[in-house]
Design a protein around this motif. Structure first.
Motif, PDB file in Angstrom:
ATOM      1  N   HIS A  36      37.871  45.205  41.425  1.00  0.00           N
ATOM      2  CA  HIS A  36      38.578  46.368  40.895  1.00  0.00           C
ATOM      3  C   HIS A  36      39.624  45.927  39.878  1.00  0.00           C
ATOM      4  O   HIS A  36      39.814  46.574  38.845  1.00  0.00           O
ATOM      5  CB  HIS A  36      39.245  47.133  42.048  1.00  0.00           C
ATOM      6  N   ARG A  37      40.278  44.785  40.153  1.00  0.00           N
ATOM      7  CA  ARG A  37      41.306  44.277  39.244  1.00  0.00           C
ATOM      8  C   ARG A  37      40.738  44.003  37.853  1.00  0.00           C
ATOM      9  O   ARG A  37      41.397  44.246  36.832  1.00  0.00           O
ATOM     10  CB  ARG A  37      41.913  42.993  39.819  1.00  0.00           C
ATOM     11  N   LEU A  38      39.502  43.515  37.794  1.00  0.00           N
ATOM     12  CA  LEU A  38      38.881  43.182  36.507  1.00  0.00           C
ATOM     13  C   LEU A  38      38.612  44.426  35.668  1.00  0.00           C
ATOM     14  O   LEU A  38      38.510  44.327  34.444  1.00  0.00           O
ATOM     15  CB  LEU A  38      37.571  42.424  36.753  1.00  0.00           C
ATOM     16  N   GLN A  39      38.513  45.590  36.306  1.00  0.00           N
ATOM     17  CA  GLN A  39      38.196  46.813  35.571  1.00  0.00           C
ATOM     18  C   GLN A  39      39.447  47.609  35.179  1.00  0.00           C
ATOM     19  O   GLN A  39      39.330  48.602  34.462  1.00  0.00           O
ATOM     20  CB  GLN A  39      37.286  47.702  36.423  1.00  0.00           C
ATOM     21  N   VAL A  40      40.615  47.191  35.660  1.00  0.00           N
ATOM     22  CA  VAL A  40      41.836  47.944  35.377  1.00  0.00           C
ATOM     23  C   VAL A  40      42.344  47.610  33.982  1.00  0.00           C
ATOM     24  O   VAL A  40      42.526  46.432  33.644  1.00  0.00           O
ATOM     25  CB  VAL A  40      42.933  47.638  36.430  1.00  0.00           C
ATOM     26  N   ASN A  41      42.559  48.635  33.185  1.00  0.00           N
ATOM     27  CA  ASN A  41      43.156  48.467  31.853  1.00  0.00           C
ATOM     28  C   ASN A  41      44.654  48.739  31.984  1.00  0.00           C
ATOM     29  O   ASN A  41      45.084  49.887  32.147  1.00  0.00           O
ATOM     30  CB  ASN A  41      42.514  49.439  30.867  1.00  0.00           C
ATOM     31  N   LYS A  42      45.450  47.673  31.942  1.00  0.00           N
ATOM     32  CA  LYS A  42      46.885  47.827  32.184  1.00  0.00           C
ATOM     33  C   LYS A  42      47.574  48.684  31.127  1.00  0.00           C
ATOM     34  O   LYS A  42      48.649  49.236  31.372  1.00  0.00           O
ATOM     35  CB  LYS A  42      47.557  46.457  32.266  1.00  0.00           C
ATOM     36  N   TYR A  43      46.957  48.815  29.948  1.00  0.00           N
ATOM     37  CA  TYR A  43      47.577  49.601  28.874  1.00  0.00           C
ATOM     38  C   TYR A  43      47.388  51.106  29.089  1.00  0.00           C
ATOM     39  O   TYR A  43      48.033  51.909  28.412  1.00  0.00           O
ATOM     40  CB  TYR A  43      46.985  49.190  27.520  1.00  0.00           C
ATOM     41  N   ARG A  44      46.521  51.479  30.017  1.00  0.00           N
ATOM     42  CA  ARG A  44      46.302  52.900  30.294  1.00  0.00           C
ATOM     43  C   ARG A  44      47.024  53.364  31.565  1.00  0.00           C
ATOM     44  O   ARG A  44      46.904  54.519  31.947  1.00  0.00           O
ATOM     45  CB  ARG A  44      44.796  53.167  30.426  1.00  0.00           C
ATOM     46  N   LEU A  45      47.751  52.454  32.184  1.00  0.00           N
ATOM     47  CA  LEU A  45      48.498  52.821  33.384  1.00  0.00           C
ATOM     48  C   LEU A  45      49.774  53.561  32.997  1.00  0.00           C
ATOM     49  O   LEU A  45      50.315  53.352  31.910  1.00  0.00           O
ATOM     50  CB  LEU A  45      48.859  51.561  34.191  1.00  0.00           C
ATOM     51  N   PRO A  46      50.297  54.423  33.887  1.00  0.00           N
ATOM     52  CA  PRO A  46      51.560  55.122  33.594  1.00  0.00           C
ATOM     53  C   PRO A  46      52.702  54.128  33.400  1.00  0.00           C
ATOM     54  O   PRO A  46      52.653  52.999  33.888  1.00  0.00           O
ATOM     55  CB  PRO A  46      51.781  55.984  34.846  1.00  0.00           C
TER      56      PRO A  46
END
Length: 601
Positions: free
Chosen positions: A441-451
């Motif tokens: 799941h971590r590999l799919q998270v785009n940190k730039y789209r997080l609040p």
């Protein structure tokens, strides 16, 4: 040292003399001068940003007085909560409910006077309190604090609380609009404080997390030192010793947990070190050993070899539950009469064999003072006394049960729909043979789209907590440290394993004595109409015996009203007795209702 003036003469032109102060600098061209000016502007901007950040820190309390106080400082427990207002109406109700709890009966001191709400200017009467609540209701949020000094019985609690609020104003750089009240219903007197969520300039008041978690408590300890002085060595030792046999999570347990986490194998080594230690260190080691032996008696710790101990993984959770259970038992004993021998239980809706109960409310109150979580103590017809923890939706608004009321406590299920996080978990599991993996799941998270303010770890932690909750309910199964087996029909499993909730039905707001002589329909009448007539056993002191006596006396009242009659077989109730009582109630309402002149004509 005086500055040196150097004079340089050029051999080509003696008339051209350059004077420089101190060390000589390289001559710059016009382009270099522009670069120098740009650097100065950047330095100026950086300095301005740093100044603004420092000013903002002063107004949130960040990095201000969050260091731990000394061991000799007075000990103070501080609990805090930020309450957000969904709307002005919601904020007003929240404040009114909490302030009504402030001044409830049973929290007064030795003088038995009703507790007074006060601020730094003085006491607040009902009008001033209502005005304060109306203003605070429009804020985005408000802060709640419970401040409980260990030696509060030796303090002027009002003066102490005002000094603490003044110190908070100094740390936060703004005047605070607050109110407080002192409570004396526990072994340790304490103060409740509410602070509005606006600063003196009308903007939202923001207080940093580290200041709320540590700064307020350490400021409270510092002010307690000013009022009482530092603790003596005897007071320190007595305070530590009292925690040895306490069935709750204590400061000693927190120290033992810290020692364990620093060890590679989570072991606590309390063997005597080579060389002679000081008296304080040896005393603490002996106390920690005694605490571990007590935890061993509770099967929460074990000695793996002489002087080396290991804690159970769930020792903290178990101790906190024990502390909560002991508080509940104490609450139940306080609400019951002396000599009451009824069995005492906690009404847990998650219990598989739990049945509905009917009884009289013996006591009610708040189990959690910060979060306004309520409880009822119910003496039921099965000769047991139940502690009933209430959720926000357990009671119907406007029909809340009070002591003396007759209630039925039942269990209701709730159909749970898939959350957004559940859908994401299903999607990830479907692509990984039914297994959710945190690392994938971590590999799919785009940190730039997080609040804003949400890190990848915090985002994944929310999914981790959700999966742990589903695991406790038996919906998913853990297959690794950070992986779970997810059923494809997750929604069906959620419905089958849906959380159960309490439902409190108010059968009668009137107590049994008021129902006996009533000329209108009562809950006792409904019981008689259902065939639940009184039995002949009136021994004991439980609600069941009180109910039988009340039914007997109610029948006498019905005989007097001509609704029941005596026969050879006993008492006979007329089939339409409830209808006649309802007609009597209707006639009574018509007499008291205002007359409509036009309708009468």
């Amino acid at each position: 040292m005086p500055r040196i003036i150097k004079i340089h003469e050029k051999p080509e032109d003696n008339s051209d003399i350059t004077i420089s102060l101190g060390r000589t600098k390289k001559r710059v061209t016009s382009d270099a001068g522009l670069h120098y000016k740009t650097s100065a502007s950047a330095l100026f901007l950086r300095e301005m940003v740093r100044t603004v950040k420092q000013a903002s820190r002063r107004h949130t309390g960040k990095h201000r007085f969050v260091r731990n106080a000394s061991e000799a400082s007075q000990r103070v427990i501080v609990k805090s909560r930020i309450v957000r207002h969904i709307s002005a109406k919601n904020g007003l109700k929240s404040l009114q409910d909490h302030c009504s709890y402030f001044t409830r009966k049973g929290v007064e001191g030795i003088d038995q006077n009703q507790p007074k709400i006060y601020n730094k200017a003085g006491s607040l009467d009902a009008d001033l309190l209502d005005e304060w609540q109306q203003k605070a209701a429009g804020d985005r949020h408000h802060f709640r604090f419970i401040v409980s000094p260990e030696n509060s019985q030796n303090l002027d609690l009002t003066s102490y609380t005002r000094d603490l609020v003044a110190q908070l104003e100094s740390d936060l750089g703004t005047r605070l609009d607050s109110l407080a009240v002192n409570h004396f219903n526990t072994d340790t007197p304490h103060a409740h404080i509410i602070i509005r969520g606006v600063s003196e300039d009308g903007k939202d008041l923001v207080i940093s997390r580290d200041y709320i978690a540590n700064g307020v408590r350490n400021r409270a300890r510092e002010i307690a030192n000013e009022h009482l002085g530092l603790r003596t060595e005897l007071e320190i030792k007595n305070g530590i010793t009292r925690e040895i046999a306490r069935q709750a999570f204590t400061h000693l347990d927190r120290e033992l947990k810290t020692i364990a986490t620093k060890s590679p194998d989570n072991a606590i080594d309390l063997r005597v070190a080579s060389g002679r230690g000081n008296g304080c260190t040896e005393f603490k080691r002996v106390v920690q050993l005694q605490r571990l032996k007590f935890l061993e008696s509770l099967q929460l710790a074990g000695e793996i070899k002489p002087g080396v101990w290991k804690l159970q993984e769930d020792f903290e959770k178990t101790l906190r539950e024990l502390g909560m259970k002991n508080d509940i038992i104490k609450t139940m004993h306080q609400s019951l009469s002396v000599g009451n021998n009824q069995e005492k239980q906690i009404f847990d809706p998650q219990h598989t064999d739990r049945q509905s109960i009917t009884g009289v409310v013996v006591a009610s109150g708040l189990a959690d003072e910060l979060h306004d979580k309520k409880y009822l103590v119910v003496s039921a017809t099965d000769n047991r006394v139940y502690y009933v923890p209430l959720s926000q939706k357990a009671e119907t608004p406007g029909r809340e049960a009070k002591p003396g009321a007759i209630v039925t406590v039942s269990i209701s299920g709730r159909t749970e729909e898939l959350r957004v996080s559940d859908q994401k978990i299903l999607e990830l599991a479907a692509a990984n043979d039914g297994i959710y993996s945190r690392e994938k799941h971590r590999l799919q998270v785009n940190k730039y789209r997080l609040p804003e303010g949400v890190t990848v770890e915090k985002y994944l932690e929310n999914y981790h907590k959700r999966l742990q909750a589903l695991e406790r309910r038996g919906v998913v199964k853990r297959v690794g440290e950070n992986s779970w087996s997810i059923p494809a029909d997750l929604q069906i499993h959620l419905q089958e394993h849906g959380e159960k909730h309490l439902k409190v039905t108010l059968e009668s707001a009137a107590d049994l004595d008021a129902q006996i002589t009533s000329t209108t329909p009562t809950w006792l009448d409904r019981e008689l109409a259902a065939g639940r007539v009184p039995c002949g056993d009136f021994s004991g002191s439980s609600f069941n015996q009180e109910l039988n006596r009340a039914k007997e006396r109610r029948i006498e009242t019905l005989l007097h009203l001509g609704i029941a009659s005596k026969t050879a077989q006993g008492i006979t109730l007329k089939r339409d007795f409830l209808e006649k009582l309802n007609k009597s109630l209707l006639q009574k309402d018509m007499k008291t209702a205002p007359i409509d002149k036009d309708r009468e004509r």
